[in-house]
Design an enzyme around this catalytic site. Structure first.
Site, PDB file in Angstrom:
ATOM      1  N   GLU A 173       0.830  -1.231   0.000  1.00  0.00           N
ATOM      2  CA  GLU A 173       0.000   0.000   0.000  1.00  0.00           C
ATOM      3  C   GLU A 173       0.855   1.269   0.000  1.00  0.00           C
ATOM      4  O   GLU A 173       0.649   2.169   0.825  1.00  0.00           O
ATOM      5  CB  GLU A 173      -0.974  -0.003   1.182  1.00  0.00           C
ATOM      6  CG  GLU A 173      -2.006  -1.105   1.078  1.00  0.00           C
ATOM      7  CD  GLU A 173      -3.148  -0.998   2.073  1.00  0.00           C
ATOM      8  OE1 GLU A 173      -3.056  -0.221   3.035  1.00  0.00           O
ATOM      9  OE2 GLU A 173      -4.152  -1.717   1.886  1.00  0.00           O
ATOM     10  N   TYR A 244     -11.850  -3.264   1.180  1.00  0.00           N
ATOM     11  CA  TYR A 244     -12.591  -3.695   2.377  1.00  0.00           C
ATOM     12  C   TYR A 244     -13.976  -3.065   2.308  1.00  0.00           C
ATOM     13  O   TYR A 244     -14.125  -1.914   1.890  1.00  0.00           O
ATOM     14  CB  TYR A 244     -11.871  -3.232   3.648  1.00  0.00           C
ATOM     15  CG  TYR A 244     -10.545  -3.922   3.870  1.00  0.00           C
ATOM     16  CD1 TYR A 244     -10.487  -5.193   4.429  1.00  0.00           C
ATOM     17  CD2 TYR A 244      -9.344  -3.306   3.515  1.00  0.00           C
ATOM     18  CE1 TYR A 244      -9.272  -5.838   4.641  1.00  0.00           C
ATOM     19  CE2 TYR A 244      -8.123  -3.948   3.717  1.00  0.00           C
ATOM     20  CZ  TYR A 244      -8.097  -5.208   4.277  1.00  0.00           C
ATOM     21  OH  TYR A 244      -6.900  -5.844   4.480  1.00  0.00           O
ATOM     22  N   GLU A 292      -5.603  -8.162  -0.681  1.00  0.00           N
ATOM     23  CA  GLU A 292      -6.329  -7.888   0.570  1.00  0.00           C
ATOM     24  C   GLU A 292      -7.774  -7.629   0.198  1.00  0.00           C
ATOM     25  O   GLU A 292      -8.063  -6.674  -0.537  1.00  0.00           O
ATOM     26  CB  GLU A 292      -5.759  -6.671   1.312  1.00  0.00           C
ATOM     27  CG  GLU A 292      -4.428  -6.939   1.975  1.00  0.00           C
ATOM     28  CD  GLU A 292      -3.966  -5.794   2.873  1.00  0.00           C
ATOM     29  OE1 GLU A 292      -4.817  -5.142   3.522  1.00  0.00           O
ATOM     30  OE2 GLU A 292      -2.753  -5.560   2.912  1.00  0.00           O
TER      31      GLU A 292
HETATM   32  O1  AHR Z   1      -5.505  -5.770   6.852  1.00  0.00           O
HETATM   33  C1  AHR Z   1      -5.324  -4.676   7.675  1.00  0.00           C
HETATM   34  C2  AHR Z   1      -4.521  -3.565   7.004  1.00  0.00           C
HETATM   35  O2  AHR Z   1      -5.274  -3.058   5.942  1.00  0.00           O
HETATM   36  C3  AHR Z   1      -3.215  -3.951   6.360  1.00  0.00           C
HETATM   37  O3  AHR Z   1      -2.149  -3.970   7.253  1.00  0.00           O
HETATM   38  C4  AHR Z   1      -3.025  -2.880   5.344  1.00  0.00           C
HETATM   39  O4  AHR Z   1      -2.260  -3.318   4.241  1.00  0.00           O
HETATM   40  C5  AHR Z   1      -4.440  -2.464   4.979  1.00  0.00           C
HETATM   41  O5  AHR Z   1      -4.584  -1.096   5.025  1.00  0.00           O
END
Ligand code: AHR
Length: 501
Positions: A173, A244, A292
């Site tokens: 990131e 996310y 992720e």
């Molecule tokens: O998964 C949690 C965090 O989310 C990770 O460390 C990061 O890469 C992302 O922002």
């Protein structure tokens, strides 16, 4: 009751489902490693300190490649701290998560654990506080058989054979202002190109992942990918995506449709990568490593984050321990459907994360380990989705969402291994069942259908230590095959896996 109609045909191929699509992610973060997978003294721990009950659950989950050791953590990590005699390893500040890192578990122990869970290592290097020299030494340490000071240090530390790590992430990131050593796209692209070339001089078998955006909502999204790939196109194999999702303010309809956002994210990154390919007149196609992805109640974490006292650096604090509901599991199922529908370009992905930290598996120190609701769509998909991903033609009504507008009421993906078809379905209707019919004329030899899924009268039901099996997969006995037509009724807010054999 709403209705949807699907058509499947063996000629409508998307691509081969790469097993690395069902990867996981283990970060030195909170109670993920310490008091999660590693808890010496726990009744289920082996002499190596790794909990066997957790290992069994990780195997059952069916994670293939596991990304390690971060995440934000890696951008301040010195990999040398985690090798050599355990008693001599230094304690360090983990600035990413405001914790103390004991280094009790490092590369060797983690590989030992991966051998026990039968998963493959995907290693991230630190391009935040460190750079090229440390990266090439790590490749030499990990992959060179013997004969140099660095490779022989690995052997002296107990691993005669090289780790043989194939997949490497060039930082984490790096577009995010929160990242240690955050850079702009041009600076990062130049650095990543130099580091990638140097790493390949040590081992030309490596598959390299360059950092894409840490979210589609990042202000630099799109231009970041373009600039980074302009610098690194010839040096890397993958560009990463991170996403996310969470339910905001009771907006369940939008939340369930998170897969449409993931679709748009992937399509945009593919378009950007292919634009750079055209400009460079390159034969090569860059793949996506969606390394992720998950549901994460990020706003709760943000609210929890505050100022820390200068002497307050806990070891393995309880961080990011989201408890997942049925609706969360149904959304995770929808995200898996999106990944499968892009199997031609997304050939690696990592559910973030694995144990205790935004995780499908939870543990209590000295106590049990249990499966969260989100465990089930992942384990069922990882087990069932084999062979070829098929394009599904979908004729369905829509539901209106405030975030994504009108979206199809049903999301669907399908795979076939030649003998059977696996169908993955999500009903996004929050109140009504949806009956799905599927035209299988192209598969005349199929004779039986069965279905299992996740749904509940209470979409917010969760599993806890006290009630670990409150939510488990249920048989959906409405699935029937009549001639070449499959019919199945999907309850509201549900995710379903159908096998037609
Ligand atoms: O998964 C949690 C965090 O989310 C990770 O460390 C990061 O890469 C992302 O922002």
């Amino acid at each position: 009751m709403t209705r949807a109609h699907l058509t499947l045909h063996p000629a409508f191929r998307i691509g081969t489902v790469d097993r690395r699509l069902f990867g996981g992610f283990v970060e030195h973060l909170g109670r993920h490693i310490y008091d999660g997978i590693h808890e010496p003294g726990h009744p289920a721990a082996g002499p190596d300190g790794f909990r066997r009950d957790v290992i069994e659950l990780v195997k059952e989950l069916g994670v293939t490649t596991i990304r390690y050791p971060g995440g934000n953590f890696v951008s301040g990590y010195r990999w040398e701290d985690g090798v050599g005699p355990a008693g001599e390893r230094p304690q360090r500040l983990d600035l990413a998560w405001h914790s103390t890192e004991t280094n009790r578990v490092g590369l060797h122990e983690f590989q030992d654990w991966l051998d026990l869970v039968s998963s493959e290592l995907m290693l991230a290097i630190n391009l935040g506080t460190r750079g090229l020299p440390e990266a090439i030494e790590l490749v030499e340490y990990a992959n060179l058989p013997s004969g140099t000071a660095v490779a022989d240090r690995r052997r002296a530390n107990g691993r005669e054979e090289p780790f043989g790590v194939t997949m490497w992430c060039l930082g984490n990131e790096m577009d995010g202002p929160w990242q240690l050593g955050h850079r702009d796209a041009g600076d990062y692209g130049k650095l990543a190109s130099q580091v990638a070339k140097a790493m390949r001089l040590v081992d030309n078998r490596l598959q390299l992942v360059v950092c894409g955006s840490s979210g589609r909502n990042m202000p630099t999204f799109g231009s970041w990918e373009r600039t980074v790939l302009e610098h690194t196109y010839d040096d890397v194999d993958f560009i990463s995506c991170h996403a996310y999702y969470q339910e905001y303010d009771g907006d369940l309809a939008s939340f369930l449709a998170s897969g449409t956002d993931m679709d748009a994210f992937i399509d945009a990154v593919v378009a950007t990568a292919d634009h750079v390919r055209a400009v460079k007149r390159s034969e090569k196609r860059i793949q996506i490593s969606f390394d992720e992805w998950n549901v994460w109640y990020f706003t709760r974490w943000n609210a929890q984050e505050g100022t820390h006292a200068v002497d307050d650096w806990p070891v393995a604090p309880r961080l990011l321990e989201d408890v997942y509901s049925v609706a969360d599991a149904v959304t995770v199922g929808g995200l898996l459907i999106s990944l499968l529908n892009h199997a031609d370009r997304v050939t690696s992905a990592s559910l973030a994360q694995l144990v205790n930290v935004i995780a499908p598996i939870m543990t209590e120190p000295g106590g049990p380990a249990w499966r969260q609701t989100t465990f089930y769509p992942f384990s069922l998909t990882s087990r069932a989705a084999r062979g070829t991903a098929l394009a599904v033609t979908l004729d369905a009504g829509t539901v209106t969402t405030s975030r994504y507008g009108d979206v199809p009421v049903v999301a669907a993906a399908a795979t076939t291994d030649g003998d059977a078809i696996q169908l993955f379905l999500q009903n996004r209707d929050t109140t009504a069942a949806t009956t799905v019919t599927v035209d299988l004329t192209g598969f005349p030899a199929l004779t039986s259908a069965s279905a299992t899924g996740i749904w509940d009268d209470d979409p917010y039901a969760v599993n806890t230590m006290a009630a670990p099996d409150r939510v488990t997969p249920r048989t959906n006995d409405t699935a029937t095959l009549t001639g070449n037509v499959l019919t199945v009724t999907l309850p509201p807010v549900s995710w379903t896996a159908v096998t037609v054999a």
